[in-house]
Design a protein around this motif. Structure first.
Motif, PDB file in Angstrom:
ATOM      1  N   UNK A 147       0.830  -1.197   0.000  1.00 37.13           N
ATOM      2  CA  UNK A 147       0.000   0.000   0.000  1.00 37.13           C
ATOM      3  C   UNK A 147       0.866   1.249   0.000  1.00 37.13           C
ATOM      4  N   UNK A 148       0.251   2.376  -0.359  1.00 36.93           N
ATOM      5  CA  UNK A 148       0.942   3.658  -0.368  1.00 36.93           C
ATOM      6  C   UNK A 148       0.458   4.524   0.788  1.00 36.93           C
ATOM      7  N   UNK A 149       1.347   5.357   1.311  1.00 37.84           N
ATOM      8  CA  UNK A 149       0.985   6.217   2.434  1.00 37.84           C
ATOM      9  C   UNK A 149       1.650   7.578   2.303  1.00 37.84           C
ATOM     10  N   UNK A 150       1.082   8.567   2.997  1.00 43.76           N
ATOM     11  CA  UNK A 150       1.601   9.925   3.021  1.00 43.76           C
ATOM     12  C   UNK A 150       1.418  10.461   4.430  1.00 43.76           C
ATOM     13  N   UNK A 151       2.475  11.029   4.987  1.00 39.84           N
ATOM     14  CA  UNK A 151       2.424  11.598   6.336  1.00 39.84           C
ATOM     15  C   UNK A 151       2.888  13.041   6.288  1.00 39.84           C
ATOM     16  N   UNK A 158      -2.417  11.860   8.114  1.00 38.91           N
ATOM     17  CA  UNK A 158      -1.994  10.635   7.438  1.00 38.91           C
ATOM     18  C   UNK A 158      -3.024  10.306   6.367  1.00 38.91           C
ATOM     19  N   UNK A 159      -2.530   9.991   5.201  1.00 43.43           N
ATOM     20  CA  UNK A 159      -3.406   9.488   4.140  1.00 43.43           C
ATOM     21  C   UNK A 159      -2.793   8.192   3.641  1.00 43.43           C
ATOM     22  N   UNK A 160      -3.662   7.218   3.318  1.00 43.72           N
ATOM     23  CA  UNK A 160      -3.121   6.005   2.714  1.00 43.72           C
ATOM     24  C   UNK A 160      -4.113   5.385   1.746  1.00 43.72           C
ATOM     25  N   UNK A 161      -3.606   4.450   0.950  1.00 38.72           N
ATOM     26  CA  UNK A 161      -4.374   3.877  -0.151  1.00 38.72           C
ATOM     27  C   UNK A 161      -5.227   2.704   0.315  1.00 38.72           C
ATOM     28  N   UNK A 162      -6.039   2.201  -0.613  1.00 39.56           N
ATOM     29  CA  UNK A 162      -6.865   1.022  -0.342  1.00 39.56           C
ATOM     30  C   UNK A 162      -5.981  -0.160   0.025  1.00 39.56           C
TER      31      UNK A 162
END
Length: 325
Positions: A147-151, A158-162
């Protein structure tokens, strides 16, 4: 400068149609060239016609959603996004992957001097490539278990993918933040260590590479390989983004490899070394007939051969372990 805004609307690349708020007809008073081309109709077939008479309900449209299409923008008197909708190209007679498109549809009101809705502008932005890319990415994340994530450290978001939802078994509705992700760490120290590594990567402007053991919402233990890259604008870090890959199977295989290495290098070689030592002791001590000497030599040769085989196995396991690291 005498600028003709009607020409701007006419040749605007985004499909747009202007609709009166006269419930329930919702009369179309204008449509630009991009919209007419999209629906494959001439202006005389659209202008001064009711929206729902030009575009009646079909098997591809939710009936309730279609009947209340403009209700929200009239009630709320604000910009309304209708989300991403599937649309079939009317130029084609048969439905296929080539003539299915996806549009992000928006409605925004234009007000008169009294603050009442004068007209509704319906616009459609083609997001077909975006939707297909997202689907392909989601499928790849599910298959490979990543999965992909952004902090964003400053805003603490925090945002992350399915794919991340799949890894943590949270469901698509889960919205991660700095508090609710704490439930996934095995120990409180794990969070402290990860955040320290995160800040170090940001401070030194380098790639983050680490492993984190987690417990999913259903209680499964997983080992994740986490790789992240800080995004800097000058000296300011606007965030750090990366991937998390499920390496639980590889981690388990490495543990098995370590156990096999210990078994071969210690538990097997120790009794073998004693056998070789005893055989050499027997050969040195006392007198033996020719048959006994032959048997002792054969025993020592077989033991030494087995020792060489174990050494080869240990060497291969060490090399494989180095490659896996």
């Amino acid at each position: 400068m005498n600028f003709e805004y009607s020409n701007l609307f006419k040749w605007l690349g985004v499909p747009c149609v202007i609709i009166l708020p006269n419930v329930p007809e919702f009369t179309i008073i204008d449509a630009n060239e991009a919209y007419l081309d999209l629906v494959d109709l001439n202006s005389e077939h659209v202008i001064s016609k009711g929206f729902f008479s030009v575009f009646p309900i079909s098997e591809f449209i939710d009936e309730l959603e279609w009947e209340t299409l403009f209700d929200e923008v009239l009630k709320e008197k604000r910009f309304v996004s209708r989300g991403i909708k599937t649309w079939l190209d009317p130029h084609e007679k048969k439905t296929s992957i080539e003539n299915v498109k996806y549009f992000e549809i928006t409605h925004f009101p234009v007000f008169d001097q009294d603050g009442e809705v004068l007209v509704i502008v319906r616009s459609l932005i083609d997001v077909t490539d975006y939707v297909i890319d997202r689907r392909l990415l989601s499928e790849a994340q599910f298959d490979v278990r990543f999965g992909n994530w952004w902090i964003n450290i400053e805003k603490r978001t925090i945002k992350w993918s399915v794919g991340m939802n799949e890894l943590f078994e949270t469901g698509k509705e889960f919205m991660p933040n700095f508090e609710n992700v704490k439930q996934f760490y095995l120990h409180a120290d794990d969070e402290v260590l990860f955040m320290a590594q995160l800040f170090e990567a940001i401070r030194n402007k380098r790639i983050l590479k680490t492993f984190v053991s987690v417990r999913t919402r259903s209680g499964k233990l997983r080992r994740l390989k986490v790789v992240g890259k800080p995004d800097h604008l000058g000296d300011a870090c606007i965030g750090i983004h990366g991937t998390a890959i499920d390496v639980t199977k590889q981690h388990e295989d490495q543990n098995i490899l370590k156990e096999m290495y210990f078994l071969h290098n210690h538990e097997l070689r120790a009794p073998l070394a004693r056998i070789i030592g005893l055989a050499e002791h027997l050969r040195r001590e006392g007198s033996h007939d020719q048959r006994s000497e032959f048997l002792l030599d054969a025993l020592l040769d077989s033991a030494n051969e087995l020792d060489r085989i174990i050494r080869q196995i240990v060497d291969r396991e060490e090399q494989k372990g180095e490659k896996d690291v």
